[in-house]
Write an enzyme that holds these catalytic residues in place. Sequence first.
Site, PDB file in Angstrom:
ATOM      1  CG  ASP A   1     -69.184   1.626  29.830  1.00  0.00           C
ATOM      2  OD1 ASP A   1     -68.117   2.227  29.609  1.00  0.00           O
ATOM      3  OD2 ASP A   1     -70.077   1.492  28.966  1.00  0.00           O
TER       4      ASP A   1
ATOM      5  CG  HIS B   1     -69.633   8.311  33.421  1.00  0.00           C
ATOM      6  ND1 HIS B   1     -70.801   8.279  32.705  1.00  0.00           N
ATOM      7  CD2 HIS B   1     -68.709   7.641  32.694  1.00  0.00           C
ATOM      8  CE1 HIS B   1     -70.593   7.644  31.576  1.00  0.00           C
ATOM      9  NE2 HIS B   1     -69.338   7.232  31.542  1.00  0.00           N
TER      10      HIS B   1
END
Length: 496
Positions: free
Chosen positions: A391, A111
């Site tokens: 991540d 994102h």
Amino acid sequence: MKGLYEDRPIRVAGLSCRLSISKRVTIVSVMAVLSLLLSITLLLSRASGTPVSTPRHKSCNTVDEGYQCFSEVSHLWGQYSPYFSVDDESAFSDHIPDHCQVTFAQVLSRHGARYPTEGKSKKYAKFIKDIQRNVTSFRGKYAFLQSYSYSLGADVLTPFGENQLVDLGIKFYRRYEALTRDTVPFIRASGSDRVIASGEKFIQGYRKAKLGDSKAEHSQSSPIVNVIIPETAGFNNTLDHSTCTAFEKSEVEDQAEDQFMDTFTPAILKRLEKDLPGAKLSKKEVVYLMDMCPFDTVALTRGGSQVSPFCDLFTRHEWVQYDYLQSVKKYYGYGAGNPLGAAQGIGFANELIARLTQSPVKDHTSTNSTLDSNPATFPLNATLYADFTHDNTMISVFFALGLYNRTQPLSQTSVQSIKETNGYSAAWTVPFGARAYVEMMQCKGEEEPLVRVLVNDRVIPLLGCDIDQHGGCKRDDFIQGLNFVTSGGNWAQCSA
Ligand SMILES: *[C@@H]1O[C@H](CO)[C@@H](O)[C@H](O)[C@H]1NC(C)=O
Ligand SMILES: *[C@@H]1O[C@H](CO)[C@@H](O)[C@H](O)[C@H]1NC(C)=O
Ligand SMILES: *[C@@H]1O[C@H](CO)[C@@H](O)[C@H](O)[C@H]1NC(C)=O
Ligand SMILES: *[C@@H]1O[C@H](CO)[C@@H](O)[C@H](O)[C@H]1NC(C)=O
Ligand SMILES: *[C@@H]1O[C@H](CO)[C@@H](O)[C@H](O)[C@H]1NC(C)=O
């Protein structure tokens, strides 16, 4: 959330650069201004050919290069760096070879830039109040702290972060034009708001690029986020870890973080307590104060065209240490430093193999067989795929694919350069808006298609197979080299 925009005068594009740490940084600022001017010029020159690339005002960010302002520090914020196109002058060009035609592309994206998570937001807000209560005088570069009011939002994308994903949609469209012109990508997102919103912003950029492309097939339906995989407990999700019990209980990351913090925070702590009379800091709070720099920066303006005054409080060397701390955390949290780190990426890697070979998913780790056996939720005949995630999961996937197997175990006591880590760092792999491409191409004179992997535009020479002059391998060799993935790796240890 809004306070920030209202309270602060909007400073203009890098021109009023506030960094003043040293002469060196002054030079860097000048370079930042120059590179900004250069990017504007480039944007303007491109604008004539492609209507989508009209220059956005005050932008430090371009579709092609990502975030390039203040790069001497902004590329050292670990996973809180905004995406920048990684150029390490590696032997492999990211260009698609002339004699090859792309037949498949998968993007796996983090994102965009977000506000701090809810939990961290509370901690930062309290910490800043504590400083304001304790400190008796705020001088020089610390002056802003006296009246700084913590007003960042929590968890969701910042406007700058939304824009990063629009840019990714444009960039992905252009890179894979041979396919994007007349096919629609199949899109999945992990079920948190910022990840879903990222998929939607990607689509916005993708559509914008397509609308501006006269050679595109315009009768087609617009892409949509086809599948949202819930992040609820017990739900098998290849885009977010949670079901591997032993992994969730692991403390390897915290131990590594603690150890490395011990090596670099004491000196900073000493200086801060001297400069901020009355403050009493912990080593974690030193890192909080550093965290405020990237978070405040990506919240500032749409283009992130200035850096937060928090950034001024630290030297470039300290940012190198901060960046390394983040790399250590990811490595020992989700990478090879954690015995079950790579295992969290096996499920996605097996899905990737299924897509590359157009054959059913074979996996007994984190995939959901109900979703993956249904062509509506897991088609095998698409040529473009986009998945949106976090991540941590990206790190696990990279390590499951062995992309950073050349990286030796990271030292927990001294900083290693990006050369020493063979191109692994949190900022180079999983910044805000990070993207990995897996591309397959058919090259003239070759029977077997070629597979390559790029992480933030850097070709990662594959391991486990014989690479060619482009850094890729023949598809079958690539898959054969992934026996860690196809065998299910050490997932069995999850329930140990
Ligand atoms: C798998 O997906 C199906 C369909 O969405 C869902 O009903 C089921 O709860 C999921 N199971 C697991 C273990 O993830
Ligand atoms: C502020 O002072 C209180 C009381 O002495 C102390 O507990 C706290 O850690 C201090 N915090 C900071 C940021 O100085
Ligand atoms: C979810 O994952 C577990 C662990 O790998 C597996 O046993 C189970 O069958 C999976 N459930 C579904 C619906 O795929
Ligand atoms: C893939 O197959 C489905 C039917 O299973 C079909 O509806 C769809 O159009 C096909 N997609 C492509 C890109 O060929
Ligand atoms: C990467 O290293 C791991 C751990 O040694 C190994 O299991 C895996 O097979 C390697 N992957 C590749 C692609 O070489």
